[in-house]
Design a protein around this motif. Structure first.
Motif, PDB file in Angstrom:
ATOM      1  N   ARG A  49       2.471  13.797  10.820  1.00 27.23           N
ATOM      2  CA  ARG A  49       1.411  12.891  10.380  1.00 27.23           C
ATOM      3  C   ARG A  49       0.065  13.362  10.933  1.00 27.23           C
ATOM      4  N   GLN A  91       6.172   7.084  -2.166  1.00 23.88           N
ATOM      5  CA  GLN A  91       5.246   6.428  -1.247  1.00 23.88           C
ATOM      6  C   GLN A  91       3.815   6.474  -1.782  1.00 23.88           C
ATOM      7  N   SER A  92       3.437   7.602  -2.356  1.00 25.51           N
ATOM      8  CA  SER A  92       2.096   7.717  -2.938  1.00 25.51           C
ATOM      9  C   SER A  92       1.922   6.733  -4.088  1.00 25.51           C
ATOM     10  N   GLU A 107       1.347   3.273  -2.732  1.00 28.05           N
ATOM     11  CA  GLU A 107      -0.017   3.086  -2.224  1.00 28.05           C
ATOM     12  C   GLU A 107      -1.021   3.019  -3.358  1.00 28.05           C
ATOM     13  N   ALA A 121      -6.636   3.784   8.891  1.00 32.71           N
ATOM     14  CA  ALA A 121      -5.712   4.719   8.252  1.00 32.71           C
ATOM     15  C   ALA A 121      -4.400   4.048   7.886  1.00 32.71           C
ATOM     16  N   ARG A 122      -4.022   2.993   8.613  1.00 38.11           N
ATOM     17  CA  ARG A 122      -2.780   2.286   8.296  1.00 38.11           C
ATOM     18  C   ARG A 122      -2.994   1.236   7.210  1.00 38.11           C
ATOM     19  N   PRO A 170      -4.978   1.721   1.445  1.00 36.97           N
ATOM     20  CA  PRO A 170      -3.948   2.389   0.629  1.00 36.97           C
ATOM     21  C   PRO A 170      -4.357   3.778   0.165  1.00 36.97           C
ATOM     22  N   ARG A 211      -3.407   6.131   2.949  1.00 36.76           N
ATOM     23  CA  ARG A 211      -1.952   6.308   3.023  1.00 36.76           C
ATOM     24  C   ARG A 211      -1.450   7.125   1.833  1.00 36.76           C
ATOM     25  N   GLU A 237      -2.165  10.711   2.598  1.00 35.11           N
ATOM     26  CA  GLU A 237      -1.179  11.203   3.567  1.00 35.11           C
ATOM     27  C   GLU A 237       0.141  11.515   2.881  1.00 35.11           C
ATOM     28  N   ALA A 238       0.556  10.667   1.942  1.00 35.41           N
ATOM     29  CA  ALA A 238       1.812  10.914   1.222  1.00 35.41           C
ATOM     30  C   ALA A 238       1.707  12.172   0.361  1.00 35.41           C
ATOM     31  N   TYR A 255      -7.162  14.699   2.407  1.00 34.47           N
ATOM     32  CA  TYR A 255      -6.895  13.609   3.351  1.00 34.47           C
ATOM     33  C   TYR A 255      -8.092  13.400   4.275  1.00 34.47           C
ATOM     34  N   GLU A 313      -2.193  -5.636   1.396  1.00 32.79           N
ATOM     35  CA  GLU A 313      -1.967  -4.212   1.584  1.00 32.79           C
ATOM     36  C   GLU A 313      -0.586  -3.891   2.135  1.00 32.79           C
TER      37      GLU A 313
END
Length: 513
Positions: free
Chosen positions: A28, A180-181, A184, A307-308, A311, A314, A317-318, A396, A489
């Motif tokens: 990550r 996951q993407s 988000e 960052a958490r 969306p 995230r 990141e995905a 990112y 979210e």
């Protein structure tokens, strides 16, 4: 048969113990966000501005409740079920889950069944000699009729590619990251729709306030016109003052059509967001007060939570995770591919004879294939995947930096607009007093009519500026919550892949309210 099964199990265990996963493991990324917002110390306006303080407290997912507007809350609660962008994102999420299932199926053996019936009727030539022998009267050319033959064939074919180098595992990993993407992206669509709904509603209330201000000033201008007409009848003023007053009345009236057009467009914009026909919400939104947020505290959380919570970060990141896993897929292409194959068949001239031992042919054995010459395709593909990972890492970083800028800009905009609104409010109060004094002095014959006219125009503009500033405060607060990633979210559940699709192609899975 049992011996073969034991052999298969032994080979499988041996390969499984030797299996590894090639390529880099995903780590990550560090968002590199600060521990505190550097603007928070200056985010509070003076006490006279009726300010609200920005504090390092968790962001309320239901941030729209800070406006204390029942109509806005009702619109938001209907949005998740109705909005077409959210429905589209929900279907795309289901698609990504189906794609993941298709990729994951490669981890299991494939088994195919087949059955065939064939009836053969050999020609006389095939059965008793060649046609030339028969024409020459050869002893071997006895003519007789061959009997038809029935052939029944059935069986099963099985194959299993051993994932020794993690080729399939990396593909599944990339597919999981893609799911996951998609999740988000669905949250991002919902968050954007929430913010757009709130902005459109607030701007609608602001436009309706401008209409009310125009009507109030129209009444004032008509009173001034009547005053000038009365003074003209008494011979205390000329027709010039009357005409100027009448022109001012028409100038104010001319503002109403464009404002009413804006009102209709904003009602239709909200109707579209809720998948409703034009003007469907007019009865619900025709009247209402301007949205004036005055929260005592504005929770903005801490930067490291951004960052958490956002969306889009995230999702970036995905996508980086997907690009990293695809490198492992490309590396695994350089290694040999080992596959276990087996088949069991049933061949007989009669259906009843298929289950006899002599009618059951079997085969089993591994196969191996290794790339020897691909013309540079494998190397080029690997370099491409590495370049895509670098691109995803830059994307990112860019997404995080943009989010950081959005939050800071929204904080500054919210703070400065509240300061401006407070000063405009004081200007309006002074101008109202000035207009009252100017009218009295004009009525007493002390002041020229131009003073009254100019003061009335300035008051109208100041009231409109103050109303627009009040609207901007609310929209800036919406932008701040959007930049902070506020909304459903984390609590917005994913629709199951098997969720039914209605006639319009939208998922009918329930959404939270």
């Amino acid at each position: 048969m049992g011996h073969k099964l034991h052999t298969v199990a032994g080979i499988s265990v041996t390969f499984a113990l030797a299996a590894c996963t090639v390529g880099p493991d995903f780590v990550r990324p560090d968002a590199a966000l600060p521990k505190r917002w550097f603007t928070i110390g200056s985010a509070a306006a003076p006490a006279s501005a009726g300010s609200s303080a920005a504090v390092h407290e968790p962001v309320d997912p239901a941030w729209w409740q800070a406006f204390h507007d029942a109509t806005l809350t009702s619109l938001v609660r209907r949005l998740a079920d109705a909005n077409l962008d959210v429905q589209t994102a929900t279907v795309r999420l289901a698609e990504s889950r189906f794609q993941r299932g298709a990729v994951a199926s490669a981890r299991l053996p494939s088994l195919n069944g087949s059955a065939r019936y064939q009836r053969e009727n050999l020609s006389d030539v095939s059965a008793k000699g060649s046609l030339i022998d028969r024409l020459l009267g050869s002893p071997n050319s006895t003519i007789s009729s061959a009997k038809p033959t029935d052939l029944f064939t059935s069986g099963f074919d099985a194959s299993w590619e051993l994932d020794l180098w993690g080729h399939v595992r990396r593909q599944v990993e990339a597919a999981d990251a893609q799911v996951q993407s998609s999740e988000e992206q669905r949250r991002d669509a919902l968050l954007s729709s929430l913010a757009e709904t709130a902005r459109d509603y607030i701007q609608l209330r602001g436009t309706q306030t401008l209409i009310r201000i125009a009507n109030d000033n129209l009444k004032i201008e008509r009173d001034i016109l009547q005053l000038t007409q009365t003074r003209q009848q008494k011979g205390l003023t000329t027709s010039l003052d009357v005409e100027n007053a009448a022109a001012q009345v028409e100038a104010v009236r001319a503002q109403l059509p464009s404002l009413e057009q804006q009102e209709a467009q904003q009602i239709n914009a909200l109707s579209f967001l809720l998948d409703l026909p034009p003007d469907a919400l007019r009865g619900e939104l025709a009247t209402g007060k301007q949205v004036v947020p005055r929260p005592a505290r504005v929770p903005i959380g801490i930067p490291s939570e951004l960052a958490r919570r956002r969306p889009d970060i995230r999702a970036a990141e995905a996508r980086l995770h997907t690009a990293t896993a695809n490198i492992g897929v490309a590396v695994a292409e350089f290694y040999p591919s080992i596959q276990l194959n087996g088949s069991v068949g049933f061949d007989a001239l009669k259906v009843a004879s298929q289950l006899t031992a002599s009618a059951i042919p079997t085969s089993f054995g591994p196969s191996i294939s290794m790339p020897i010459f691909e013309g540079g395709r494998l190397k080029a593909t690997l370099q491409l995947r590495k370049a895509q990972q670098v691109e995803a890492a830059i994307a990112y970083h860019r997404t995080v930096l943009e989010a950081w800028h959005e939050v800071v800009n929204a904080l500054v905009a919210y703070r400065t607009e509240r300061q401006r609104s407070a000063r405009l409010a004081r200007q309006v109060e002074h101008l109202r007093q000035a207009l009252s004094l100017a009218r009295d002095r004009y009525n007493d014959g002390v002041t020229e009519f131009t003073t009254v006219l100019d003061t009335a125009r300035t008051l109208l503009q100041a009231e409109q500026d103050h109303a627009q500033s009040t609207t901007n405060i609310s929209t800036n607060l919406v932008q701040l919550y959007k930049a902070l990633g506020g909304g459903w979210e984390l609590t917005y559940p994913g629709a199951p892949p098997e969720a039914p699709i209605n006639a319009q192609g939208a998922s009918t899975a329930k959404k939270p309210t």
